[in-house]
Design a protein around this motif. Structure first.
Motif, mmCIF file in Angstrom:
data_model
loop_
_atom_site.group_PDB
_atom_site.id
_atom_site.type_symbol
_atom_site.label_atom_id
_atom_site.label_comp_id
_atom_site.label_asym_id
_atom_site.label_seq_id
_atom_site.Cartn_x
_atom_site.Cartn_y
_atom_site.Cartn_z
ATOM 1 N N VAL A 63 15.844 56.483 75.729
ATOM 2 C CA VAL A 63 17.224 56.753 75.926
ATOM 3 C C VAL A 63 17.928 56.525 77.317
ATOM 4 C CG1 VAL A 63 16.999 59.419 76.356
ATOM 5 C CG2 VAL A 63 19.268 58.683 75.629
ATOM 6 N N LEU A 64 18.778 56.096 77.636
ATOM 7 C CA LEU A 64 19.495 55.717 78.798
ATOM 8 C C LEU A 64 20.800 56.649 78.951
ATOM 9 C CD1 LEU A 64 19.758 54.290 81.614
ATOM 10 C CD2 LEU A 64 21.436 52.536 80.283
ATOM 11 N N ILE A 65 20.778 57.536 79.775
ATOM 12 C CA ILE A 65 21.962 58.525 80.123
ATOM 13 C C ILE A 65 22.639 58.083 81.393
ATOM 14 C CG2 ILE A 65 22.435 60.704 80.833
ATOM 15 C CD1 ILE A 65 19.883 61.745 79.794
ATOM 16 N N ILE A 66 23.951 57.833 81.100
ATOM 17 C CA ILE A 66 24.954 57.305 82.249
ATOM 18 C C ILE A 66 25.919 58.217 82.581
ATOM 19 C CG2 ILE A 66 24.395 54.822 81.694
ATOM 20 C CD1 ILE A 66 26.887 54.730 80.139
ATOM 21 N N VAL A 67 25.944 58.753 84.020
ATOM 22 C CA VAL A 67 26.997 59.421 84.279
ATOM 23 C C VAL A 67 27.566 59.157 85.604
ATOM 24 C CG1 VAL A 67 25.145 60.688 85.392
ATOM 25 C CG2 VAL A 67 27.198 61.934 85.057
ATOM 26 N N ILE A 100 18.112 57.289 83.683
ATOM 27 C CA ILE A 100 19.330 57.710 83.909
ATOM 28 C C ILE A 100 19.951 56.772 85.068
ATOM 29 C CG2 ILE A 100 20.967 59.553 85.296
ATOM 30 C CD1 ILE A 100 18.726 61.595 84.370
ATOM 31 N N ILE A 101 21.290 56.422 84.838
ATOM 32 C CA ILE A 101 22.086 55.764 85.902
ATOM 33 C C ILE A 101 23.241 56.578 86.187
ATOM 34 C CG2 ILE A 101 23.861 53.805 86.256
ATOM 35 C CD1 ILE A 101 22.116 52.215 84.077
ATOM 36 N N CYS A 102 23.387 56.700 87.729
ATOM 37 C CA CYS A 102 24.321 57.684 88.228
ATOM 38 C C CYS A 102 24.434 57.355 89.754
ATOM 39 C CB CYS A 102 23.792 59.192 88.154
ATOM 40 S SG CYS A 102 22.392 59.299 89.327
ATOM 41 N N PRO A 103 25.487 57.735 90.283
ATOM 42 C CA PRO A 103 25.855 57.518 91.601
ATOM 43 C C PRO A 103 24.816 58.060 92.626
ATOM 44 C CG PRO A 103 27.595 59.264 90.775
ATOM 45 C CD PRO A 103 26.585 58.789 89.893
ATOM 46 N N GLU A 161 10.181 63.738 87.701
ATOM 47 C CA GLU A 161 9.500 64.453 86.524
ATOM 48 C C GLU A 161 9.344 63.786 85.485
ATOM 49 O OE1 GLU A 161 11.372 68.288 86.042
ATOM 50 O OE2 GLU A 161 11.827 68.358 88.203
ATOM 51 N N GLY A 162 8.883 62.428 85.458
ATOM 52 C CA GLY A 162 8.745 61.471 84.510
ATOM 53 C C GLY A 162 9.962 60.692 84.140
ATOM 54 N N ILE A 163 11.039 61.035 84.767
ATOM 55 C CA ILE A 163 12.530 60.533 84.385
ATOM 56 C C ILE A 163 12.686 59.090 85.698
ATOM 57 C CG2 ILE A 163 14.837 60.777 84.152
ATOM 58 C CD1 ILE A 163 13.962 63.533 83.131
ATOM 59 N N HIS A 164 13.038 58.009 85.177
ATOM 60 C CA HIS A 164 13.422 56.980 85.999
ATOM 61 C C HIS A 164 15.060 57.204 86.219
ATOM 62 C CE1 HIS A 164 9.807 54.576 86.192
ATOM 63 N NE2 HIS A 164 9.692 54.812 85.016
ATOM 64 N N ILE A 165 15.405 57.397 87.631
ATOM 65 C CA ILE A 165 16.824 57.662 88.040
ATOM 66 C C ILE A 165 17.080 56.442 88.797
ATOM 67 C CG2 ILE A 165 18.504 59.118 89.154
ATOM 68 C CD1 ILE A 165 16.369 61.303 89.240
ATOM 69 N N TYR A 166 18.201 55.669 88.474
ATOM 70 C CA TYR A 166 18.643 54.398 89.057
ATOM 71 C C TYR A 166 20.094 54.793 89.678
ATOM 72 C CZ TYR A 166 15.091 51.615 86.967
ATOM 73 O OH TYR A 166 14.005 51.166 86.544
#
Length: 409
Positions: free
Chosen positions: A16-20, A47-50, A63-68
């Motif tokens: 899943v890709l979460i975008i905010v 996750i994609i976020c500002p 925590e195992g989650i890729h944040i861009y």
């Protein structure tokens, strides 16, 4: 089990890709709780976020989650600046979505509004690659627009259209409460069976007791705490008027206010406090780390939620209310439908948009230690037994199960 190919759906972990757009991760607590819950249940999560203060890195594994993350040119505070902000956000989100697809892949795009433009990203990848689209409905933007600008008109009708398109593209939608669920069904045209209520319950392991810091009271007897956004619709102008009434009409010089948070109205509110001659009674901290926030809330004798009565706030569940309850703090707020549903008897309710009554209710509660204690216990118990995040995780997973993404853990 090792993934053999993107098309071997029976043996790969779902992705899943979460975008905010409006807050960085992991600062946005709802988004981060959703992300970590999905990761704990076998999902590969990106996750994609500002970017934001303290979250400037453009990529990190947490925590195992890729944040861009991407950098926005400015924070919108008017129609033109919002247009610039949202155009930049959508452009960066498309760019980074391709990068995530290449590096990690995704079967689902989970879009958290505002704005209601993120369906463009979800719809694009749904059309080209048959990705599923989840619309996580955080804010009712037509009502938010009206609250910010005090009118409807062409732009308001555009907000309604964009909201409806978001629901149209969605395979399932998540609502933060029953009021939002009704909007998804009635105004958004969403199939009721595809709308799942997932409340933004707090995690008690985060909202923990820490030692009080009486220095925050600046020598006064009581401390009133507030945590939240410093924006136009949060009613902080009403709160400052209430402080003025407390000091100059009720003669209360024994109460200090500590307001935690950042936002586009922060400097304006500081100037308003000076103009009202209450600046010595009000501490503005700006955005602070969790440890400092917890110190303020643990020290506070009561907490306040001055959100004004309007169509948006009446239908919205405020995270700060449940955070106050989780820490066992009695609350004073204006009488709003969802605020009353969440807090129940752990809060007292002032007449909507009446700063004098807000002041009177705060003074009355501060003068009754026994009532404060009882109300705080009721709020904490309601979180522990009904509203904590752990009760929402099965609802989130049920929504994802409805997407029929097949995998083996």
């Amino acid at each position: 089990m090792k993934t053999t190919s993107f098309r071997n759906r029976a043996v790969q972990q779902p992705r899943v890709l979460i975008i905010v757009e409006n807050l960085p991760s992991p600062f946005d607590r709802r988004v981060w709780q959703e992300a970590t819950a999905l990761y704990a249940n076998g999902w590969v999560v990106s996750i994609i976020c500002p970017t934001g203060k303290g979250f400037e890195r453009t990529h990190e594994l947490l925590e195992g989650i890729h944040i861009y993350r991407y950098k926005l040119p400015l924070e919108g505070d008017g129609p033109l600046s919002y247009l610039v902000e949202y155009f930049a956000a959508i452009s960066h989100t498309f760019r980074l979505a391709w990068k995530v697809r290449k590096n990690h892949g995704f079967d689902v795009i989970h879009a958290c509004n505002p704005p209601d433009l993120l369906f463009l990203v979800g719809g694009f990848f749904k059309l080209l690659f048959k990705s599923k689209f989840v619309f996580d409905h955080h804010d009712i933007n037509p009502e938010l627009f009206e609250a910010k600008f005090g009118k409807r008109g062409t732009l308001w009708r555009l907000m309604v259209l964009l909201e409806r398109l978001s629901f149209k593209v969605a395979d399932v939608s998540l609502a933060t409460n029953e009021s939002y669920r009704r909007i998804a069904i009635e105004r958004g045209g969403m199939d009721p069976d595809k709308v799942y209520v997932v409340r933004s319950g707090p995690k008690l392991e985060r909202l923990r007791a820490v030692p009080k810091n009486d220095d925050l009271k600046l020598g006064r007897r009581y401390l009133v705490g507030y945590v939240g956004v410093m924006g136009k619709q949060e009613g902080l102008d009403y709160l400052l008027k209430a402080v003025h009434y407390l000091v100059y009409r009720l003669g209360r010089s024994d109460i200090q206010f500590c307001l935690v948070g950042g936002g586009t109205s922060l400097e304006q509110l500081k100037q308003m406090a000076i103009a009202l001659k209450v600046d010595e009674y009000v501490t503005f901290t700006g955005r602070v780390p969790d440890q400092q926030l917890l110190e303020v809330l643990n020290t506070a004798d009561i907490c306040v939620n001055p959100d004004v009565f309007n169509e948006m706030n009446d239908k919205s569940t405020m995270n700060k209310v449940m955070e106050y309850m989780a820490l066992g703090k009695p609350i004073v707020q204006f009488d709003l439908a969802e605020g009353r549903f969440s807090a129940g008897e752990s809060s007292v309710y002032a007449s909507p948009n009446d700063p004098e009554d807000l002041a009177i209710q705060m003074a009355s509660l501060l003068d009754n230690a026994q009532r404060r204690s009882a109300m705080g216990e009721l709020g904490r118990a309601r979180i522990e037994n009904e509203l904590e995040w752990k009760y929402e995780v099965p609802k989130l997973l049920a929504a994802y199960q409805a997407l029929n993404i097949v995998h083996v853990r």
